[in-house]
Structure formats: C-alpha cells, structure tokens
Design a protein around this motif. Structure first.
Motif, PDB file in Angstrom:
ATOM      1  N   ALA A  56       0.833  -1.214   0.000  1.00 33.18           N
ATOM      2  CA  ALA A  56       0.000   0.000   0.000  1.00 33.18           C
ATOM      3  C   ALA A  56       0.862   1.257   0.000  1.00 33.18           C
ATOM      4  N   ILE A  57       1.950   1.227   0.787  1.00 34.03           N
ATOM      5  CA  ILE A  57       2.836   2.392   0.835  1.00 34.03           C
ATOM      6  C   ILE A  57       3.571   2.565  -0.489  1.00 34.03           C
ATOM      7  N   GLU A  58       4.049   1.451  -1.049  1.00 33.71           N
ATOM      8  CA  GLU A  58       4.761   1.544  -2.332  1.00 33.71           C
ATOM      9  C   GLU A  58       3.836   2.054  -3.428  1.00 33.71           C
ATOM     10  N   MET A  59       2.569   1.626  -3.412  1.00 36.74           N
ATOM     11  CA  MET A  59       1.604   2.106  -4.403  1.00 36.74           C
ATOM     12  C   MET A  59       1.318   3.597  -4.192  1.00 36.74           C
ATOM     13  N   THR A  60       1.229   4.004  -2.928  1.00 38.53           N
ATOM     14  CA  THR A  60       1.007   5.425  -2.625  1.00 38.53           C
ATOM     15  C   THR A  60       2.186   6.262  -3.109  1.00 38.53           C
ATOM     16  N   MET A  61       3.415   5.777  -2.843  1.00 40.34           N
ATOM     17  CA  MET A  61       4.615   6.483  -3.289  1.00 40.34           C
ATOM     18  C   MET A  61       4.672   6.558  -4.809  1.00 40.34           C
ATOM     19  N   PHE A  62       4.304   5.445  -5.463  1.00 39.82           N
ATOM     20  CA  PHE A  62       4.318   5.418  -6.927  1.00 39.82           C
ATOM     21  C   PHE A  62       3.280   6.386  -7.494  1.00 39.82           C
ATOM     22  N   THR A  63       2.071   6.367  -6.906  1.00 37.25           N
ATOM     23  CA  THR A  63       0.994   7.246  -7.368  1.00 37.25           C
ATOM     24  C   THR A  63       1.373   8.716  -7.201  1.00 37.25           C
ATOM     25  N   GLU A  64       1.906   9.048  -6.016  1.00 37.82           N
ATOM     26  CA  GLU A  64       2.328  10.437  -5.782  1.00 37.82           C
ATOM     27  C   GLU A  64       3.490  10.810  -6.694  1.00 37.82           C
ATOM     28  N   GLY A  65       4.353   9.822  -6.960  1.00 37.33           N
ATOM     29  CA  GLY A  65       5.467  10.077  -7.873  1.00 37.33           C
ATOM     30  C   GLY A  65       4.989  10.425  -9.268  1.00 37.33           C
ATOM     31  N   VAL A  66       3.951   9.693  -9.726  1.00 39.89           N
ATOM     32  CA  VAL A  66       3.392   9.957 -11.057  1.00 39.89           C
ATOM     33  C   VAL A  66       2.644  11.291 -11.074  1.00 39.89           C
ATOM     34  N   VAL A  67       1.762  11.470 -10.064  1.00 43.63           N
ATOM     35  CA  VAL A  67       0.912  12.665 -10.038  1.00 43.63           C
ATOM     36  C   VAL A  67       1.725  13.928  -9.783  1.00 43.63           C
ATOM     37  N   LEU A  68       2.625  13.870  -8.807  1.00 47.35           N
ATOM     38  CA  LEU A  68       3.355  15.071  -8.405  1.00 47.35           C
ATOM     39  C   LEU A  68       4.678  15.216  -9.152  1.00 47.35           C
ATOM     40  N   LEU A  69       5.583  14.259  -8.936  1.00 51.16           N
ATOM     41  CA  LEU A  69       6.922  14.389  -9.509  1.00 51.16           C
ATOM     42  C   LEU A  69       6.904  14.386 -11.029  1.00 51.16           C
ATOM     43  N   PHE A  70       6.229  13.386 -11.627  1.00 48.85           N
ATOM     44  CA  PHE A  70       6.248  13.279 -13.090  1.00 48.85           C
ATOM     45  C   PHE A  70       5.516  14.442 -13.747  1.00 48.85           C
ATOM     46  N   SER A  71       4.368  14.850 -13.161  1.00 46.40           N
ATOM     47  CA  SER A  71       3.633  15.969 -13.759  1.00 46.40           C
ATOM     48  C   SER A  71       4.442  17.264 -13.659  1.00 46.40           C
ATOM     49  N   CYS A  72       5.123  17.470 -12.508  1.00 45.52           N
ATOM     50  CA  CYS A  72       5.979  18.652 -12.362  1.00 45.52           C
ATOM     51  C   CYS A  72       7.136  18.603 -13.350  1.00 45.52           C
ATOM     52  N   PHE A  73       7.735  17.420 -13.479  1.00 50.43           N
ATOM     53  CA  PHE A  73       8.840  17.252 -14.427  1.00 50.43           C
ATOM     54  C   PHE A  73       8.375  17.516 -15.854  1.00 50.43           C
ATOM     55  N   LEU A  74       7.206  16.975 -16.217  1.00 47.39           N
ATOM     56  CA  LEU A  74       6.684  17.145 -17.575  1.00 47.39           C
ATOM     57  C   LEU A  74       6.378  18.613 -17.872  1.00 47.39           C
ATOM     58  N   LEU A  75       5.754  19.307 -16.920  1.00 51.35           N
ATOM     59  CA  LEU A  75       5.445  20.732 -17.101  1.00 51.35           C
ATOM     60  C   LEU A  75       6.718  21.570 -17.215  1.00 51.35           C
ATOM     61  N   THR A  76       7.735  21.205 -16.438  1.00 52.23           N
ATOM     62  CA  THR A  76       9.013  21.918 -16.497  1.00 52.23           C
ATOM     63  C   THR A  76       9.689  21.709 -17.845  1.00 52.23           C
ATOM     64  N   VAL A  77       9.690  20.458 -18.312  1.00 50.16           N
ATOM     65  CA  VAL A  77      10.295  20.159 -19.623  1.00 50.16           C
ATOM     66  C   VAL A  77       9.561  20.895 -20.743  1.00 50.16           C
ATOM     67  N   LEU A  78       8.219  20.878 -20.711  1.00 49.87           N
ATOM     68  CA  LEU A  78       7.433  21.581 -21.735  1.00 49.87           C
ATOM     69  C   LEU A  78       7.725  23.078 -21.719  1.00 49.87           C
ATOM     70  N   SER A  79       7.841  23.643 -20.513  1.00 47.85           N
ATOM     71  CA  SER A  79       8.158  25.065 -20.402  1.00 47.85           C
ATOM     72  C   SER A  79       9.484  25.368 -21.080  1.00 47.85           C
ATOM     73  N   TYR A  80      10.475  24.529 -20.854  1.00 49.23           N
ATOM     74  CA  TYR A  80      11.794  24.783 -21.427  1.00 49.23           C
ATOM     75  C   TYR A  80      11.871  24.478 -22.913  1.00 49.23           C
ATOM     76  N   VAL A  81      11.025  23.590 -23.403  1.00 50.68           N
ATOM     77  CA  VAL A  81      10.944  23.376 -24.859  1.00 50.68           C
ATOM     78  C   VAL A  81      10.495  24.668 -25.534  1.00 50.68           C
ATOM     79  N   TYR A  82       9.450  25.299 -24.972  1.00 48.95           N
ATOM     80  CA  TYR A  82       8.962  26.569 -25.524  1.00 48.95           C
ATOM     81  C   TYR A  82       9.974  27.689 -25.308  1.00 48.95           C
ATOM     82  N   ILE A  83      10.612  27.702 -24.141  1.00 48.63           N
ATOM     83  CA  ILE A  83      11.601  28.744 -23.833  1.00 48.63           C
ATOM     84  C   ILE A  83      12.780  28.687 -24.806  1.00 48.63           C
ATOM     85  N   ILE A  84      13.350  27.486 -24.983  1.00 46.05           N
ATOM     86  CA  ILE A  84      14.508  27.335 -25.876  1.00 46.05           C
ATOM     87  C   ILE A  84      14.125  27.653 -27.313  1.00 46.05           C
ATOM     88  N   SER A  85      12.928  27.219 -27.707  1.00 47.29           N
ATOM     89  CA  SER A  85      12.441  27.525 -29.057  1.00 47.29           C
ATOM     90  C   SER A  85      12.329  29.035 -29.276  1.00 47.29           C
TER      91      SER A  85
END
Length: 314
Positions: free
Chosen positions: A194-223
C-alpha cells in the motif's frame, strides 16, 4: 498526528556513515562546513532580494522562496546528523523520526512545485513578455507560492501516516543518516504494498507531472530564444533561466536515482551517498549557482560588497 507503532518499540538507532571513531570528527567538520555555507548562502540571497528594490520581481520572489526552502530542507537533517557525529548518541524516538520524515517529504514536495512554478515564470517572461506583468502579478505570485507550500505539506501526509502505522520488527537500526522512507520500509515486517503504491501514485501525479510541465516550459523557452536574432539578446535570455535549468537538472537526476526504483532493489549504502548530494550539497550549491549565473544577483552582491567596503574605509 501519526499512529502509534504496533511493535511496541520506542526508538530507532540511526546508523549514519561509519562507526570508525577517527572518521567521526572529519565527517563532523565536513558536514558542519556544508551546513554553515548552506545557511549563510541562502540567508544572503533572501536578505539581498528583500532589501534590493531592483530584485522586487516575480523571478526573485520565487528564488527567495527557494532559498528559504533550501535552508529548511537542510535543517531538517543536518543538525541531528551533526549531533550524532559529535556525541555518538544515535537513538531517535519513533515520534521524532516520523516528524523528521514528514517535514523532509513535505519540503521535497514543495521543491518540485516551486521549481515548476519558476519554470512557468521563465516561460511567461520569455515567451509571453507582453502578458508577463499582468499574469505574474504580485497577488498571483503570492497565491502560487501559497499553493506550492500547502500542496507540498499535504502531499507528504499519506506516506508518513502509513509508515507510522507499520510494525518494525526486523530491526530498529536505520541504515541511513536520517529517517527516510525507504530505509524504514526495509525494517518492516508488514505488507508494504500500500505504501509503495502510494509512493508510486504520488510520484506519477506530483513528480512526473511537475517534471513534464518543467520540460514543456523549457521546450517553448529554448524555441523562443533560438528565434531571437541578436546574439546579445539570446545570451541575456539564456542567462535568466540558465541557473534554474541547472538546479532542475541536478535535482531531478538525484531524486530519480534515489526514489524511482522498487524498495527490494534499493541499495541503502548507495542511497546514503546520493542522499548526501541532494539533501546537503545541492542546498549549499544553489545560492552559488544562482549568484554566478545571474547578472542581477551578481550586480546586487557587488553593490552590497561596495557599501560594506566603503563603510569599513570610513
């Protein structure tokens, strides 16, 4: 706030780095120097931004938040680690351990969100300059900051509460220099799915979404930067986001190395070394990265230096 541990244990033992008594003073001096530099560097950045009218901009408002976060992030673990190194007393109550775990996870979550917010700020400044001041108003910056801190402290609750409810019967020795979740899971005799699933879910929702938004921002910035005709204009645009991009890259690489793997394949000894980098070294380096790669910050530092030099000469 947290559940009583079912095992009846009253404390953990923090293993730290080594039991070699001759090595303890050396490690103490190294980590003391790192912590002092972290505190002083981030306090200088915060004081400079608050006092210099030229730095009263959204970019530096978020940098001020980041400096306070780095100071807090390091303070969660460094003072106790120094205490253990100098005294040899490694015992830590379960409640204090869970409190440290909660605040550490909270500050880590806030860091993802603040780094993403700073990326969005740079996107607006470079890609939407005519809308920048309207969108990134003082009120908007304040509420973005409040949302980052509130969301970070809320996101840390589920894993901390679930961890505090575990039975720790394998051992009470934590093979780490602070109460981190993965070493704690290694000590549990309960089902940790249950804890590993919670960590994985938060990792996807929080970490991955933040990472994806940051990468997208820099794609537009560099362009957008590559479309600037003048070399001076491109250099100026890169200089405003280069320091943030450096910090983002270092932070995500180290976090992925530590947390984005199953608990069963996690090496505690390797994890301790990598943890030192992102828990202690990165908060120390951030003020220097922002100072050396940002012209406005360098100018403000030179101004402060000249004022103090002039006062000393009088």
């Amino acid at each position: 706030m947290f559940n009583e541990n079912k095992s009846g244990a009253t404390e953990f033992v923090i293993w730290g780095f080594s039991d070699n008594l001759t090595l303890q003073p050396i490690l103490f001096l190294i980590f003391l120097l790192i912590y002092v530099l972290t505190v002083c560097g981030n306090i200088v950045i915060i004081s400079m931004i608050i006092s210099d009218v030229h730095l009263q901009k959204p970019m530096y408002f978020f940098l001020c938040n980041m400096s306070f976060l780095d100071f807090s992030y390091s303070t969660v673990t460094a003072p106790y680690m120094l205490y253990v190194l100098i005294t040899g007393h490694k015992n830590l109550s379960i409640k204090r351990c869970m409190t440290q775990l909660y605040f550490f996870n909270s500050f880590a979550s806030v860091e993802y969100l603040l780094l993403t917010t700073m990326a969005f700020d740079r996107y607006m400044a470079i890609c939407k300059p005519f809308q920048y001041m309207q969108v990134m108003s003082r009120k908007a910056c304040f509420w973005l900051s409040v949302m980052a801190w509130t969301s970070g402290f809320t996101a840390a609750l589920p894993v901390t509460i679930l961890t505090s409810a575990l039975t720790f019967c394998a051992s009470n020795v934590i093979n780490h220099f602070f109460c981190d979740v993965t070493p704690l899971l290694k000590l549990s005799c309960d089902d940790i799915t249950a804890i590993e699933m919670t960590m994985f879910t938060e990792g996807v929702v929080l970490l991955f979404s933040c990472f994806l938004l940051t990468v997208l921002s820099y794609v537009y910035i560099i362009s957008a930067i590559l479309k600037i005709q003048s070399t001076e204009g491109r250099h100026k645009a890169f200089s405003t986001c280069g320091s943030h991009l450096t910090v983002v890259t270092l932070f995500y690489i180290l976090v992925v190395c530590v947390y984005m793997k199953p608990t069963s394949s996690y090496s505690l000894d390797v994890g301790k070394i990598v943890s030192v980098l992102y828990v202690n070294v990165i908060p120390m380096l951030n003020p220097f990265i922002y100072s050396l790669r940002n012209k406005d910050v360098k100018d403000a530092l030179m101004k402060v230096y000249k004022v103090h030099l002039h006062k000393n000469m009088l």
